[in-house]
Motif scaffolding. Sequence first.
Motif, PDB file in Angstrom:
ATOM      1  N   THR A   1      35.096  70.705 134.948  1.00 38.49           N
ATOM      2  CA  THR A   1      34.420  71.088 133.695  1.00 38.49           C
ATOM      3  C   THR A   1      33.845  69.844 133.010  1.00 38.49           C
ATOM      4  OG1 THR A   1      36.446  70.856 132.370  1.00 38.49           O
ATOM      5  CG2 THR A   1      35.987  73.034 133.336  1.00 38.49           C
ATOM      6  N   ARG A   2      34.260  68.666 133.396  1.00 37.07           N
ATOM      7  CA  ARG A   2      33.800  67.414 132.763  1.00 37.07           C
ATOM      8  C   ARG A   2      32.598  66.823 133.493  1.00 37.07           C
ATOM      9  NH1 ARG A   2      37.834  64.970 129.978  1.00 37.07           N
ATOM     10  NH2 ARG A   2      36.128  63.912 128.874  1.00 37.07           N
ATOM     11  N   LEU A   3      32.371  67.269 134.735  1.00 36.02           N
ATOM     12  CA  LEU A   3      31.230  66.747 135.515  1.00 36.02           C
ATOM     13  C   LEU A   3      29.927  67.344 134.977  1.00 36.02           C
ATOM     14  CD1 LEU A   3      32.682  66.941 139.155  1.00 36.02           C
ATOM     15  CD2 LEU A   3      32.264  64.892 137.780  1.00 36.02           C
ATOM     16  N   PRO A   4      28.803  66.676 135.067  1.00 30.34           N
ATOM     17  CA  PRO A   4      28.567  65.439 135.805  1.00 30.34           C
ATOM     18  C   PRO A   4      28.765  64.180 134.963  1.00 30.34           C
ATOM     19  CG  PRO A   4      26.485  66.248 135.000  1.00 30.34           C
ATOM     20  CD  PRO A   4      27.533  67.230 134.518  1.00 30.34           C
ATOM     21  N   HIS A   5      29.098  64.375 133.679  1.00 33.13           N
ATOM     22  CA  HIS A   5      29.069  63.191 132.804  1.00 33.13           C
ATOM     23  C   HIS A   5      30.359  62.386 132.834  1.00 33.13           C
ATOM     24  CE1 HIS A   5      25.300  64.789 131.569  1.00 33.13           C
ATOM     25  NE2 HIS A   5      25.843  65.885 131.071  1.00 33.13           N
ATOM     26  N   VAL A   6      31.467  63.074 133.148  1.00 36.58           N
ATOM     27  CA  VAL A   6      32.757  62.379 133.184  1.00 36.58           C
ATOM     28  C   VAL A   6      33.481  62.767 134.466  1.00 36.58           C
ATOM     29  CG1 VAL A   6      34.995  62.077 132.044  1.00 36.58           C
ATOM     30  CG2 VAL A   6      32.911  62.407 130.660  1.00 36.58           C
ATOM     31  N   PHE A   7      33.875  61.764 135.252  1.00 33.34           N
ATOM     32  CA  PHE A   7      34.680  62.038 136.452  1.00 33.34           C
ATOM     33  C   PHE A   7      36.115  61.744 136.088  1.00 33.34           C
ATOM     34  CE2 PHE A   7      35.386  62.537 140.976  1.00 33.34           C
ATOM     35  CZ  PHE A   7      36.538  61.802 141.204  1.00 33.34           C
TER      36      PHE A   7
ATOM     37  N   ARG B   1      25.424  65.922 127.332  1.00 31.51           N
ATOM     38  CA  ARG B   1      25.574  64.582 126.759  1.00 31.51           C
ATOM     39  C   ARG B   1      24.398  64.320 125.831  1.00 31.51           C
ATOM     40  NH1 ARG B   1      25.410  60.425 131.266  1.00 31.51           N
ATOM     41  NH2 ARG B   1      23.185  60.831 131.081  1.00 31.51           N
ATOM     42  N   THR B   2      24.691  63.849 124.622  1.00 35.55           N
ATOM     43  CA  THR B   2      23.616  63.541 123.667  1.00 35.55           C
ATOM     44  C   THR B   2      22.946  62.228 124.080  1.00 35.55           C
ATOM     45  OG1 THR B   2      24.999  62.143 122.274  1.00 35.55           O
ATOM     46  CG2 THR B   2      25.060  64.537 121.847  1.00 35.55           C
ATOM     47  N   ASP B   3      21.815  61.962 123.459  1.00 37.43           N
ATOM     48  CA  ASP B   3      21.104  60.691 123.736  1.00 37.43           C
ATOM     49  C   ASP B   3      21.978  59.497 123.352  1.00 37.43           C
ATOM     50  OD1 ASP B   3      17.837  62.047 122.770  1.00 37.43           O
ATOM     51  OD2 ASP B   3      19.049  62.217 124.609  1.00 37.43           O
ATOM     52  N   ALA B   4      22.932  59.757 122.454  1.00 37.12           N
ATOM     53  CA  ALA B   4      23.844  58.666 122.043  1.00 37.12           C
ATOM     54  C   ALA B   4      25.010  58.543 123.032  1.00 37.12           C
ATOM     55  CB  ALA B   4      24.373  58.949 120.644  1.00 37.12           C
ATOM     56  N   GLY B   5      25.012  59.411 124.046  1.00 36.73           N
ATOM     57  CA  GLY B   5      26.041  59.299 125.092  1.00 36.73           C
ATOM     58  C   GLY B   5      27.304  60.086 124.791  1.00 36.73           C
TER      59      GLY B   5
ATOM     60  N   ILE C   1      29.497  63.628 124.435  1.00 41.32           N
ATOM     61  CA  ILE C   1      29.525  64.986 125.009  1.00 41.32           C
ATOM     62  C   ILE C   1      29.558  65.956 123.836  1.00 41.32           C
ATOM     63  CG2 ILE C   1      30.769  66.585 126.511  1.00 41.32           C
ATOM     64  CD1 ILE C   1      29.586  64.125 127.946  1.00 41.32           C
ATOM     65  N   ALA C   2      28.639  66.895 123.817  1.00 44.75           N
ATOM     66  CA  ALA C   2      28.556  67.830 122.682  1.00 44.75           C
ATOM     67  C   ALA C   2      28.277  69.237 123.198  1.00 44.75           C
ATOM     68  CB  ALA C   2      27.441  67.391 121.731  1.00 44.75           C
ATOM     69  N   THR C   3      28.674  70.210 122.393  1.00 46.14           N
ATOM     70  CA  THR C   3      28.418  71.618 122.719  1.00 46.14           C
ATOM     71  C   THR C   3      27.564  72.217 121.615  1.00 46.14           C
ATOM     72  OG1 THR C   3      30.491  71.834 123.926  1.00 46.14           O
ATOM     73  CG2 THR C   3      29.482  73.877 123.132  1.00 46.14           C
ATOM     74  N   ILE C   4      26.527  72.948 122.024  1.00 49.95           N
ATOM     75  CA  ILE C   4      25.652  73.581 121.023  1.00 49.95           C
ATOM     76  C   ILE C   4      25.577  75.083 121.303  1.00 49.95           C
ATOM     77  CG2 ILE C   4      24.208  71.534 120.688  1.00 49.95           C
ATOM     78  CD1 ILE C   4      22.122  72.903 122.547  1.00 49.95           C
ATOM     79  N   THR C   5      25.197  75.825 120.261  1.00 51.42           N
ATOM     80  CA  THR C   5      24.994  77.270 120.411  1.00 51.42           C
ATOM     81  C   THR C   5      23.497  77.533 120.530  1.00 51.42           C
ATOM     82  OG1 THR C   5      26.984  77.774 119.169  1.00 51.42           O
ATOM     83  CG2 THR C   5      25.315  79.511 119.284  1.00 51.42           C
ATOM     84  N   ILE C   6      23.102  78.331 121.505  1.00 52.49           N
ATOM     85  CA  ILE C   6      21.663  78.509 121.738  1.00 52.49           C
ATOM     86  C   ILE C   6      21.178  79.917 121.416  1.00 52.49           C
ATOM     87  CG2 ILE C   6      21.508  76.691 123.500  1.00 52.49           C
ATOM     88  CD1 ILE C   6      21.621  78.909 125.626  1.00 52.49           C
ATOM     89  N   LEU C   7      22.080  80.821 121.042  1.00 52.55           N
ATOM     90  CA  LEU C   7      21.656  82.192 120.712  1.00 52.55           C
ATOM     91  C   LEU C   7      21.674  82.394 119.199  1.00 52.55           C
ATOM     92  CD1 LEU C   7      23.444  84.499 123.347  1.00 52.55           C
ATOM     93  CD2 LEU C   7      21.219  83.339 123.480  1.00 52.55           C
ATOM     94  N   PRO C   8      20.898  83.353 118.717  1.00 49.63           N
ATOM     95  CA  PRO C   8      20.950  83.669 117.284  1.00 49.63           C
ATOM     96  C   PRO C   8      22.332  84.232 116.939  1.00 49.63           C
ATOM     97  CG  PRO C   8      19.074  84.744 118.346  1.00 49.63           C
ATOM     98  CD  PRO C   8      19.926  84.177 119.438  1.00 49.63           C
ATOM     99  N   ASP C   9      22.836  83.936 115.761  1.00 56.38           N
ATOM    100  CA  ASP C   9      24.107  84.534 115.342  1.00 56.38           C
ATOM    101  C   ASP C   9      24.006  86.055 115.480  1.00 56.38           C
ATOM    102  OD1 ASP C   9      24.561  82.143 112.617  1.00 56.38           O
ATOM    103  OD2 ASP C   9      24.982  82.045 114.779  1.00 56.38           O
ATOM    104  N   GLY C  10      25.055  86.620 116.042  1.00 61.55           N
ATOM    105  CA  GLY C  10      25.075  88.085 116.117  1.00 61.55           C
ATOM    106  C   GLY C  10      24.443  88.652 117.366  1.00 61.55           C
TER     107      GLY C  10
END
Length: 367
Positions: A26-32, A308-312, A314-323
């Motif tokens: 679950t951490r790949l590809p950014h963290v091994f 991974r953000t441009d600042a390096g 690891i972040a999670t975002i929501t891409i659907l409209p609420d509801g």
Amino acid sequence: MKVDGTHYRTIWLNDDGWSVGIIDQTRLPHVFTTVDLKTLDDAARAIRDMWVRGAPLIGATAAYGIALALRDDASDTALATATDVLLATRPTAINLRWALEEMEKVLSPLDPTERVAAAYKRAAEICDEDVEINAAIGRAGLALIEAIAAKKPEGEAVNVLTHCNAGWLATVDWGTATAPIYMAHNAGIPVHVWVDETRPRNQGASLTAWELGHHGVPHTVIVDNAGGHLMQHGKVDLVITGTDRTTATGDVCNKIGTYLKALAAADNGIPFYVGLPSPTIDFRVEDGVSEIPIEERAMEEVSRLTGRTDAGEIATITILPDGSPAANPAFDVTPARLVAGLITERGIVDANREAIARAFPERVEIS
Ligand SMILES: CSC[C@H]1O[C@H](OP(=O)(O)O)[C@H](O)[C@@H]1O
């Protein structure tokens, strides 16, 4: 396979002789990073939360999960409970049931005092057998790639499209769909891989691309919906995918979206092959569409993205409209009629009952 010069399998017995190491996928590809499994619950969570995934690796992890469980209690009741806990983690990949039945066959007849050692022994054998099976799949599939390469201009790459991750990360080593690709690359045959990103968990973009990159295999990540277009424009010579369960009649259950690739391949006259280790054949099922349980996973896998953000970071975002609700069936079934062949450890097998039974007669009796 190698990661930065170090050879890894996806699961191993630690030097302490009892805990089990895995790569947290679950951490790949950014963290091994690796994790030690020390209890039955650790093994069950690793499968359920997809720290490990891929049919053969799920089976191998479950086998070691039984060994971990019996360290605490090797009674018949404990064995039955551990089997039920692990069987309940994910419903579709048949290797989970296969591996648990393999452990049951060996352990049930034994005195409880003999079970722990026997459990670790059988789990290790399942891992070693998987590596051998996948290497044999690689050799069988290599012949397919060689035949295509022979018809192309000198030096022109064979273009293989694959879906999800049926790579070494989905098995103990080599992979199933990727084993022929690695062997062709290692043999100096120019090969290029179109890697379906494979929404929603992006096993292609995050795992297959990572694997191929580490092995130096040329590849291009594409959105899932691009495959048909590439096939129409002559950019795909061969499709190879993995499978989580293939029926006695050759219907292939695999990651959601595989069926659509098979349809596009058929429409464009492109061979659609499946890397199939024999533990992934379910001889008790005839019709894949009506009989194979399709895992429904959490809608958050569709509505949220981790990267991974441009600042390096690891972040999670929501891409659907609420509801907005989301549906998340994790697999689909490709009918045998769309499958050019099954690449097994015993060679290329036609996707039909007779050919499968001929190739694996010893398995048919016990179904
Ligand atoms: C060699 S089995 C690989 C198979 O498993 C994947 O599913 P998941 O990542 O959900 O475990 C996918 O269907 C792959 O083709």
